[in-house]
Every structure is written in C-alpha cells, then in structure tokens.
Design an enzyme around this catalytic site. Sequence first.
Site, PDB file in Angstrom:
ATOM      1  N   ASN A 128      24.984   0.274  15.829  1.00  0.00           N
ATOM      2  CA  ASN A 128      23.787   0.735  16.529  1.00  0.00           C
ATOM      3  C   ASN A 128      23.428  -0.178  17.677  1.00  0.00           C
ATOM      4  OD1 ASN A 128      20.859  -0.557  16.309  1.00  0.00           O
ATOM      5  ND2 ASN A 128      22.007  -1.195  14.483  1.00  0.00           N
ATOM      6  N   PHE A 132      15.207  -1.461  19.797  1.00  0.00           N
ATOM      7  CA  PHE A 132      13.784  -1.519  19.417  1.00  0.00           C
ATOM      8  C   PHE A 132      12.993  -0.335  19.987  1.00  0.00           C
ATOM      9  CE2 PHE A 132      13.710  -6.506  19.228  1.00  0.00           C
ATOM     10  CZ  PHE A 132      14.423  -6.483  18.046  1.00  0.00           C
ATOM     11  N   SER A 196      18.289  -9.413  16.796  1.00  0.00           N
ATOM     12  CA  SER A 196      18.901  -8.138  17.183  1.00  0.00           C
ATOM     13  C   SER A 196      19.817  -8.362  18.385  1.00  0.00           C
ATOM     14  CB  SER A 196      17.820  -7.119  17.556  1.00  0.00           C
ATOM     15  OG  SER A 196      18.427  -6.054  18.264  1.00  0.00           O
ATOM     16  N   ASN A 198      20.546  -6.125  20.466  1.00  0.00           N
ATOM     17  CA  ASN A 198      20.365  -5.009  21.399  1.00  0.00           C
ATOM     18  C   ASN A 198      19.216  -5.164  22.382  1.00  0.00           C
ATOM     19  OD1 ASN A 198      22.538  -3.628  20.142  1.00  0.00           O
ATOM     20  ND2 ASN A 198      21.160  -3.150  18.448  1.00  0.00           N
ATOM     21  N   THR A 199      18.566  -6.325  22.369  1.00  0.00           N
ATOM     22  CA  THR A 199      17.573  -6.637  23.401  1.00  0.00           C
ATOM     23  C   THR A 199      18.138  -7.820  24.169  1.00  0.00           C
ATOM     24  OG1 THR A 199      15.708  -5.859  22.091  1.00  0.00           O
ATOM     25  CG2 THR A 199      15.207  -7.468  23.809  1.00  0.00           C
ATOM     26  N   LYS A 232      14.213 -13.826  10.808  1.00  0.00           N
ATOM     27  CA  LYS A 232      15.439 -13.078  10.492  1.00  0.00           C
ATOM     28  C   LYS A 232      16.540 -13.521  11.442  1.00  0.00           C
ATOM     29  CE  LYS A 232      17.266  -8.442   9.739  1.00  0.00           C
ATOM     30  NZ  LYS A 232      16.939  -7.025   9.566  1.00  0.00           N
ATOM     31  N   ASN A 261      20.926 -10.059  10.104  1.00  0.00           N
ATOM     32  CA  ASN A 261      20.904  -8.858  10.927  1.00  0.00           C
ATOM     33  C   ASN A 261      22.344  -8.324  11.084  1.00  0.00           C
ATOM     34  OD1 ASN A 261      19.988  -6.912  12.887  1.00  0.00           O
ATOM     35  ND2 ASN A 261      18.280  -8.294  13.300  1.00  0.00           N
TER      36      ASN A 261
HETATM   37  C1  LIG Z   1      20.332   1.927  12.826  1.00  0.00           C
HETATM   38  C2  LIG Z   1      19.904   0.527  12.498  1.00  0.00           C
HETATM   39  C3  LIG Z   1      18.730   0.040  13.081  1.00  0.00           C
HETATM   40  C4  LIG Z   1      18.313  -1.250  12.786  1.00  0.00           C
HETATM   41  N1  LIG Z   1      17.146  -1.699  13.347  1.00  0.00           N
HETATM   42  C5  LIG Z   1      16.696  -2.932  13.022  1.00  0.00           C
HETATM   43  C6  LIG Z   1      15.464  -3.391  13.537  1.00  0.00           C
HETATM   44  O1  LIG Z   1      14.756  -2.689  14.251  1.00  0.00           O
HETATM   45  N2  LIG Z   1      15.070  -4.651  13.193  1.00  0.00           N
HETATM   46  C7  LIG Z   1      15.809  -5.462  12.374  1.00  0.00           C
HETATM   47  O2  LIG Z   1      15.389  -6.585  12.090  1.00  0.00           O
HETATM   48  N3  LIG Z   1      16.976  -5.030  11.863  1.00  0.00           N
HETATM   49  C8  LIG Z   1      17.430  -3.799  12.162  1.00  0.00           C
HETATM   50  N4  LIG Z   1      18.603  -3.360  11.627  1.00  0.00           N
HETATM   51  C9  LIG Z   1      19.392  -4.282  10.780  1.00  0.00           C
HETATM   52  C10 LIG Z   1      19.117  -4.089   9.301  1.00  0.00           C
HETATM   53  O3  LIG Z   1      17.778  -4.340   8.974  1.00  0.00           O
HETATM   54  C11 LIG Z   1      20.030  -5.018   8.477  1.00  0.00           C
HETATM   55  O4  LIG Z   1      19.682  -6.358   8.744  1.00  0.00           O
HETATM   56  C12 LIG Z   1      21.504  -4.832   8.779  1.00  0.00           C
HETATM   57  O5  LIG Z   1      21.804  -3.497   9.044  1.00  0.00           O
HETATM   58  C13 LIG Z   1      22.396  -5.294   7.618  1.00  0.00           C
HETATM   59  O6  LIG Z   1      22.083  -4.586   6.446  1.00  0.00           O
HETATM   60  P1  LIG Z   1      22.902  -3.286   5.944  1.00  0.00           P
HETATM   61  O7  LIG Z   1      24.353  -3.667   5.945  1.00  0.00           O
HETATM   62  O8  LIG Z   1      22.353  -2.999   4.568  1.00  0.00           O
HETATM   63  O9  LIG Z   1      22.613  -2.210   6.911  1.00  0.00           O
HETATM   64  C14 LIG Z   1      19.065  -2.072  11.910  1.00  0.00           C
HETATM   65  C15 LIG Z   1      20.216  -1.562  11.320  1.00  0.00           C
HETATM   66  C16 LIG Z   1      20.638  -0.280  11.591  1.00  0.00           C
HETATM   67  C17 LIG Z   1      21.888   0.240  10.934  1.00  0.00           C
END
Ligand SMILES: Cc1cc2nc3c(=O)[nH]c(=O)nc-3n(C[C@H](O)[C@H](O)[C@H](O)COP(=O)(O)O)c2cc1C
Length: 378
Positions: A128, A132, A196, A198-199, A232, A261
């Site tokens: 992804n 934000f 993140s 992505n910013t 985080k 993350n």
């Molecule tokens: C589509 C998507 C959007 C995410 N958006 C955020 C976010 O806005 N803020 C954040 O701290 N982490 C975000 N994450 C990261 C997740 O909170 C998590 O840290 C990461 O995906 C690893 O966990 P997982 O393997 O269970 O997905 C996002 C993950 C995905 C897949």
Amino acid sequence: MNDIYQLAIRPLLFNAVKADPEKLHSSTIRTLYWLSDICYSPSTRWVNQRLRHSFCLFDKRLEQNLFGLHFPNPVGLAAGFDKDGVAAPVWGSLGFGFAELGTVTFHPQPGNPKPRLFRLPEDNAALNRMGFNNSGAVDMAHRLTEVRKNLTLPIPIGVNLGKSKITPLEAAAIDYRDSFRLLKDCGDYFVVNVSSPNTPGLRALQDATMLSSILEALSQENLLPQKPIFVKIAPDLELEAISDIIELAFNYKLAGIIATNTTIRRDNLKTQFIATGKSPQEEAGGISGAPVRDRSTEIIRYIYKHSQGQIPIIGVGGIFTAADAWEKITAGASLVQIYTGWIYEGPWMIRRILEGLLVLLEQRGLTSISEAIGIERG
Ligand SMILES: Cc1cc2nc3c(=O)[nH]c(=O)nc-3n(C[C@H](O)[C@H](O)[C@H](O)COP(=O)(O)O)c2cc1C
C-alpha cells in the site's frame, strides 16, 4: 462457519470478481459503520449480541491491565483499517481486545492517487501507498466525542497520529501536538507514527533529535489525566537507531513502542506482477503481511532484551495464526495487532487466534498470557 470466508467468500472476492482492494475496503468500512450504528440503538441491540456471540472469546487468562487500561485480550486491530474512526463502537464486538484508529493528520487530506492498495496473494501480503488519506483530526474528534457521549466502549481505543503532508518536517512537532490537543480526550492511548513509507520524509522523524522534539511537544500537552503515548517504528530501521528510540522511550516515559509498520524491502517476494502490470519492485509503497513477520519479531526481541523487558511492546507484522501471535508475545510483545491477516483469514480469525493462544498457554503450563511475555527472548 469459521471456514466460509476462506473457502467461499475470499475466493469469490479475490479471484472470481477480482474486487478492487480499496473498493472492497471502503464497502467493509461502510458496513461496519452501519453496524456500529444499529448495534447500539435500543431496538436493534440484539445484533450486537449476535456479533459478540459469534466473534468474541472471553477468558480471564487472556486479560491484562497495562498502562492503566484493561485489555480483555491481547489481539488488537492495527492502524490504517479504520482511518477515520467510523467503526469505533463495533471493533470490540468483532473479537478484538483493542483497536487503533487512524492514522489521522491535523489537516484532512486525500492521500496518494489511486490505485494505491494491492494484494500479493502468493506472498500472503499487501502493498500500500495510501499516504494517510483521512478526514482530519477535527472530524475524528467530533465523531469520537459523540460516540463517547452515548456509549461506554468495551475495549481500549488508540489513536494513531501522523504528520500532515502539507506540514514541513521542521514543523512536525506542532502538527502532531495540534492533533493530540484535539483528540486527547477521545483516545485511551496515542501513537506517534513516524514510520509510514508513504509520506515523503516521514521516516526521517525517527531520527533521535527530530523524534525528541515531537515527544517534547506532546509531553508538554499531556497534562493530567495523562494518556499513554507510543512510538510506532519501521522494520527497516538499523538496530542502532532502535537503541536510540529505546533511550528516548525511557527519557520521555513512553508507554511503549509499536513494532512494526510496513517494510520498503522487496526481498524474496513470489509475486511477479501486481494489478498495475508491474512488479512489486517497480511500485512504491510498504509491504505488509507474511514478508514482514520475521523482521518485526526480531525487532520485538531486540527491544525486549535491550530494555530488560522494561518497555512494553505492541507487536505487529505478519500475524495470521495463534502460533504467529505466540511467537511475538514470547519474544517480548505484551500485545499484538493485525491488519493484513484479517483480510486474508476473515472475521473469525481473532477468535481462532484467541482459542489457539489458550491451547498454547495450557501446553506450557502457564496460567495467564502475561506469563508468556518474553519467555523466548533468546
Ligand atoms: C492498507 C494498509 C494501510 C495502512 N495504514 C496505516 C496507517 O495509516 N498508519 C499506520 O501506523 N500503519 C498503517 N498500516 C500498517 C499496519 O498498521 C501494520 O503496521 C502493518 O501492516 C503490519 O501488520 P500486518 O502484517 O498485520 O498488516 C497500514 C497497512 C495496510 C496494509
């Protein structure tokens, strides 16, 4: 019931109709918003009871009191799923022991251009670059204030804060502080998200000097009643940089660290092409799910060891099964979170993991989940 999602619903959505991941996510959020509404109006409250009966598992052995909050179980929803906090009332009824809303930024923002969310089924992963997208701190504060006026939520609610894209890095501390000021009464704990990918530039805020200016600004705002604050971090940080963050966590009396993350690495992916027709290597964004699992556990183990177990850790990254959750807890995580696994495994996943954790506790002769934290710290 447990397997209907994996045997029928997931193949239908992912393979047959090839549903666009972001559209699917938006429909899910709309449904959960609707459920949040009906679950709590007196005439339809039975719906909530049905949900709880189906998805929740309550057991004293899974409960913990941490940072002044009561967690009915250690498995939470990770940030990014409910970015605007529209489904806050319903997460507890879907089995989660806590839910983290956001990332929310001070200024509302649309996020990156679409498409920006992709499945990598061969890797049990997602890519992804949402950036934000959210309706801003004022909007979330209104919504959560309204919810809290009318309901007592059954699980702790975290609020994950990010930097607005239009705010320059040098002004990041003020941006985080302004969001915190608006939302302080709405969340049970807060997360400074500096990880993140992505910013643009955001991850530079993990640098000790930059991060301490944000933590300083928040601690000045965090007057009584104080809220637990987490940072985080990214899985791509070097261990040395993680040591600096551990030190900051002690200095600023943080509640803990959330690890981790998504990753910008692309090692060993089986998926050759995503929906854009390009390879994951050619596409910007963070990878979540199975490919991030081991690195996130390694970081949890490192933080636990190097803080002598003194800094609570929320472990996140690649959890699909009870064994995955157990691995993170025994490496040192007090709590865990899930995002990608929930998409792949479906809504009964949390209950399945909780049942599995109880079996693992019994096998080890342990009487509560808190006894398992860090027992395999290596
Ligand atoms: C589509 C998507 C959007 C995410 N958006 C955020 C976010 O806005 N803020 C954040 O701290 N982490 C975000 N994450 C990261 C997740 O909170 C998590 O840290 C990461 O995906 C690893 O966990 P997982 O393997 O269970 O997905 C996002 C993950 C995905 C897949």
